[in-house]
Structure formats: structure tokens, C-alpha cells
Write an enzyme that holds these catalytic residues in place. Structure first.
Site, PDB file in Angstrom:
ATOM      1  CE1 TYR A  96      -7.799  23.902  21.850  1.00 49.87           C
ATOM      2  CE2 TYR A  96      -8.323  23.420  19.557  1.00 49.87           C
ATOM      3  CZ  TYR A  96      -7.592  23.153  20.707  1.00 49.87           C
ATOM      4  OH  TYR A  96      -6.651  22.143  20.704  1.00 49.87           O
TER       5      TYR A  96
ATOM      6  CE  LYS B  19      -4.282  24.738  21.882  1.00 52.65           C
ATOM      7  NZ  LYS B  19      -3.251  24.393  22.884  1.00 52.65           N
TER       8      LYS B  19
HETATM    9  N1  LIG Z   1      -6.750  16.227  20.900  1.00 46.53           N
HETATM   10  C1  LIG Z   1      -6.594  16.998  19.840  1.00 46.53           C
HETATM   11  O1  LIG Z   1      -7.229  16.776  18.802  1.00 46.53           O
HETATM   12  C2  LIG Z   1      -5.593  18.124  19.875  1.00 46.53           C
HETATM   13  C3  LIG Z   1      -5.183  18.654  18.647  1.00 46.53           C
HETATM   14  C4  LIG Z   1      -4.270  19.711  18.660  1.00 46.53           C
HETATM   15  C5  LIG Z   1      -3.787  20.216  19.848  1.00 46.53           C
HETATM   16  N2  LIG Z   1      -4.202  19.684  21.025  1.00 46.53           N
HETATM   17  C6  LIG Z   1      -3.660  20.262  22.254  1.00 46.53           C
HETATM   18  O2  LIG Z   1      -2.955  19.267  22.962  1.00 46.53           O
HETATM   19  C7  LIG Z   1      -2.908  19.620  24.348  1.00 46.53           C
HETATM   20  C8  LIG Z   1      -3.318  18.406  25.159  1.00 46.53           C
HETATM   21  O3  LIG Z   1      -4.676  18.120  24.869  1.00 46.53           O
HETATM   22  P1  LIG Z   1      -5.226  16.631  24.732  1.00 46.53           P
HETATM   23  O4  LIG Z   1      -5.912  16.524  23.438  1.00 46.53           O
HETATM   24  O5  LIG Z   1      -4.190  15.665  25.100  1.00 46.53           O
HETATM   25  O6  LIG Z   1      -6.421  16.685  25.796  1.00 46.53           O
HETATM   26  P2  LIG Z   1      -6.607  16.072  27.248  1.00 46.53           P
HETATM   27  O7  LIG Z   1      -6.375  14.612  27.211  1.00 46.53           O
HETATM   28  O8  LIG Z   1      -7.901  16.593  27.715  1.00 46.53           O
HETATM   29  O9  LIG Z   1      -5.397  16.723  28.068  1.00 46.53           O
HETATM   30  C9  LIG Z   1      -5.454  18.021  28.574  1.00 46.53           C
HETATM   31  C10 LIG Z   1      -4.562  18.079  29.790  1.00 46.53           C
HETATM   32  O10 LIG Z   1      -4.587  19.423  30.300  1.00 46.53           O
HETATM   33  C11 LIG Z   1      -4.919  19.360  31.682  1.00 46.53           C
HETATM   34  N3  LIG Z   1      -5.653  20.554  32.116  1.00 46.53           N
HETATM   35  C12 LIG Z   1      -6.855  21.000  31.685  1.00 46.53           C
HETATM   36  N4  LIG Z   1      -7.221  22.086  32.376  1.00 46.53           N
HETATM   37  C13 LIG Z   1      -6.232  22.323  33.259  1.00 46.53           C
HETATM   38  C14 LIG Z   1      -6.031  23.302  34.260  1.00 46.53           C
HETATM   39  N5  LIG Z   1      -6.938  24.278  34.478  1.00 46.53           N
HETATM   40  N6  LIG Z   1      -4.908  23.250  35.005  1.00 46.53           N
HETATM   41  C15 LIG Z   1      -3.996  22.258  34.807  1.00 46.53           C
HETATM   42  N7  LIG Z   1      -4.128  21.309  33.871  1.00 46.53           N
HETATM   43  C16 LIG Z   1      -5.239  21.342  33.114  1.00 46.53           C
HETATM   44  C17 LIG Z   1      -5.782  18.120  31.800  1.00 46.53           C
HETATM   45  O11 LIG Z   1      -5.796  17.677  33.136  1.00 46.53           O
HETATM   46  P3  LIG Z   1      -7.142  17.670  34.041  1.00 46.53           P
HETATM   47  O12 LIG Z   1      -8.218  17.093  33.189  1.00 46.53           O
HETATM   48  O13 LIG Z   1      -6.770  16.892  35.236  1.00 46.53           O
HETATM   49  O14 LIG Z   1      -7.392  19.090  34.365  1.00 46.53           O
HETATM   50  C18 LIG Z   1      -5.037  17.159  30.898  1.00 46.53           C
HETATM   51  O15 LIG Z   1      -3.951  16.616  31.575  1.00 46.53           O
HETATM   52  C19 LIG Z   1      -3.847  20.817  24.510  1.00 46.53           C
HETATM   53  O16 LIG Z   1      -3.083  22.005  24.548  1.00 46.53           O
HETATM   54  C20 LIG Z   1      -4.685  20.784  23.242  1.00 46.53           C
HETATM   55  O17 LIG Z   1      -5.180  22.041  22.894  1.00 46.53           O
HETATM   56  C21 LIG Z   1      -5.087  18.636  21.066  1.00 46.53           C
END
Ligand SMILES: NC(=O)c1ccc[n+]([C@@H]2O[C@H](COP(=O)([O-])OP(=O)(O)OC[C@H]3O[C@@H](n4cnc5c(N)ncnc54)[C@H](OP(=O)(O)O)[C@@H]3O)[C@@H](O)[C@H]2O)c1
Length: 251
Positions: free
Chosen positions: A143, A147
Site C-alpha cells: 500500500y 502511494k
Molecule cells: N482513508 C484513508 O485513511 C486514506 C488515506 C490516504 C489515502 N486514501 C486513498 O483515498 C482513496 C479512497 O479511499 P477511501 O479511504 O475513501 O476508501 P473507500 O471508502 O473504501 O473508497 C474506495 C473506493 O474505491 C472503490 N474501489 C475499490 N476497489 C475497486 C475496484 N476494483 N474497481 C473499482 N472501484 C474500486 C470502492 O468501491 P467498491 O467498494 O464498490 O469497490 C470505493 O468507492 C484511495 O485511493 C485510498 O488509498 C485513503
């Protein structure tokens, strides 16, 4: 049907968390929307935002082509490549899916969709990386590496596309209150249970402002997240790896 005078935004990973709040921000600012994700929830989001839904597994080339087919020949004003997953280091299958989604699909979608933006001579791209790009991630090794990949790729893309009128912004959220940890069985780690989390609405708001201002990177949202990214860039990897390992170790 898209009205020609309204700008079009495309958000991947829009069914929950940061992507959902990004989609809401675009809707609030008068954009038409195409929202994409793998699961059924994307249809609920599309109904809420009067958007078009693309339900596709973007970790596969077929899923990428499905999204591309839906939007090709339409001018995309803003593209938010946000879909992402995390994975524990002891789950090889999920780690490989992570590489496919967070890295391979990012490059595939960015190349296909920005070619059309560059041909039109305008457009904005947001790539969601993370503050974890700044340090190694024992127990979630792929992961953090993904990033770092996303940040480096995004900044390079920015420089490649600058002369074609396309602006690229890299978003680096800190720990944010979304379902991402639970989906990867990482909801028992200290990081998931013992650390304050930023609001995805605040992250999306800061991302929207930075994107529209054409900034290279934005670290969002709290002072703690911004300071963590800054300090991690200065400290040696041996130190940050040790600290991160304590926070991310499965319990
Ligand atoms: N939360 C944190 O602490 C954090 C911190 C830094 C960066 N981020 C980044 O922010 C971004 C969004 O994450 P989030 O935290 O908002 O998590 P999240 O709520 O789990 O959102 C992830 C999104 O990606 C979609 N997704 C996952 N697998 C997929 C696939 N195979 N094909 C198409 N869509 C897919 C999910 O949809 P489905 O579930 O329907 O597949 C969901 O809409 C990610 O890139 C993550 O790495 C998150």
C-alpha cells in the site's frame, strides 16, 4: 443527458469515503458527473447526485475499457482517479489486486483519458495518493509503495501534460474516516482504532480547491496530517518504518 454547457467530472471510487465526498463537491459546484466503483453502492450514489454510474472492476483492463467507453468522445473537464484499496502484507492475493488497482489501472486510465484532454488542450486531473507515500509501511508494504508510485507518477504526468493545457494535482490525505481499513481486515490495528481521523468531507473540500487552483500537490486535511507528511519526509526510513510498523501491525 449531459447538457453541453455544464462541465463534466469523472470520479473513480465514488461509492464511499473520499471519492463520494469529491463527487458531492463536484455536484455542488455545478458539474455533471460520471461516478465509478466496483460494487452496487455506486447506483445509490448516482441516484443521489443525478449522475451516471459505471459499475466496473477497475483493477482489470476490461473494467478500465468499460469506463473509457462510457466517456470517450465527451470532454471531461475534471478527472479524479481516486479508487484504491489497502492490503495486509500477509494477504498476497489482495496485495496483487492492490497493485492492479492502485498502480496498473491508475496508469491505464490516466493514459487513456488524458490523451483526450490533451488533444482538447484543457482539463484537470486529481490523483489520490496518500501521506504514506513519504514512509515505508511494514504490514501494509504494497500500500505505502503504491502511494509513492501514485505521487511520483502524478507529478511526472503533470510535467508531461503542462504544455498541453492539462493540470494534474496529487492529493495526499492523512488517516481519514472511511471504510478502507475495515474492507482490508485492518480495522484492529492501532492506526485504525487509536488514531484521530480526518473527515472525508474536509479532505474533499481541500482537494477541490487545490485542483481548481492548479496546485501540484495538496496534503489534506488536518494540521496533524500535514505535519506527519512533512516530518516523515525528513526522518530516515529506518525510523519511520519502525514507528509505522507499530501502528499497522495486525492485533
Ligand atoms: N482513508 C484513508 O485513511 C486514506 C488515506 C490516504 C489515502 N486514501 C486513498 O483515498 C482513496 C479512497 O479511499 P477511501 O479511504 O475513501 O476508501 P473507500 O471508502 O473504501 O473508497 C474506495 C473506493 O474505491 C472503490 N474501489 C475499490 N476497489 C475497486 C475496484 N476494483 N474497481 C473499482 N472501484 C474500486 C470502492 O468501491 P467498491 O467498494 O464498490 O469497490 C470505493 O468507492 C484511495 O485511493 C485510498 O488509498 C485513503
Amino acid at each position: 443527458m449531459t447538457e453541453p454547457h455544464r462541465p463534466l467530472s469523472v470520479v473513480t471510487g465514488a461509492s464511499s469515503g473520499i471519492g463520494l465526498e469529491l463527487a458531492r463537491a463536484f455536484a455542488k459546484h455545478g458539474f455533471d458527473l460520471v461516478v465509478a466503483a466496483d460494487g452496487n453502492d455506486i447506483h445509490r450514489v448516482a441516484a443521489e447526485l443525478n449522475a451516471e454510474a459505471v459499475q466496473a472492476d477497475l483493477s482489470t483492463p476490461d473494467g478500465v475499457h468499460e469506463l473509457h467507453a462510457q466517456i470517450r468522445h465527451r470532454h471531461v473537464t475534471v478527472l479524479a482517479l481516486n479508487a484504491g484499496v489497502t492490503a495486509r502484507s500477509d494477504d498476497l492475493n489482495r496485495e496483487l489486486e492492490l497493485v492492479d488497482l492502485n498502480c496498473r489501472s491508475l496508469v491505464h486510465l490516466a493514459r487513456l483519458l488524458t490523451a483526450e484532454m490533451a488533444a482538447a488542450g484543457r482539463g484537470r486531473v486529481l490523483i489520490t495518493a496518500s501521506i504514506v507515500e513519504a514512509f515505508p509501511g511494514p504490514h501494509q508494504a504494497a500500500y505505502n509503495a503504491s502511494k509513492a508510485f501514485a505521487r511520483s507518477f502524478g507529478i511526472s504526468l503533470r510535467h508531461e501534460l503542462r504544455e498541453h493545457g492539462v493540470s494534474v494535482t496529487v492529493l495526499e490525505p492523512g488517516p481519514t474516516d472511511t471504510p478502507i481499513f475495515a474492507k482490508a481486515d485492518q480495522d484492529t490495528t492501532l492506526l485504525a482504532t487509536g488514531m484521530p481521523k480526518d473527515s472525508p468531507t474536509d479532505v474533499a473540500q481541500q482537494a477541490f480547491e487545490a485542483l481548481m487552483a492548479g496546485r501540484e500537490t495538496v496534503v489534506a486535511a488536518s494540521i496533524t496530517s500535514k505535519a506527519t507528511q512533512l516530518v516523515s519526509r525528513i526522518l530516515p526510513g529506518a525510523v519511520t518504518a519502525r514507528v509505522t510498523g507499530l501502528l499497522t501491525k495486525p492485533r
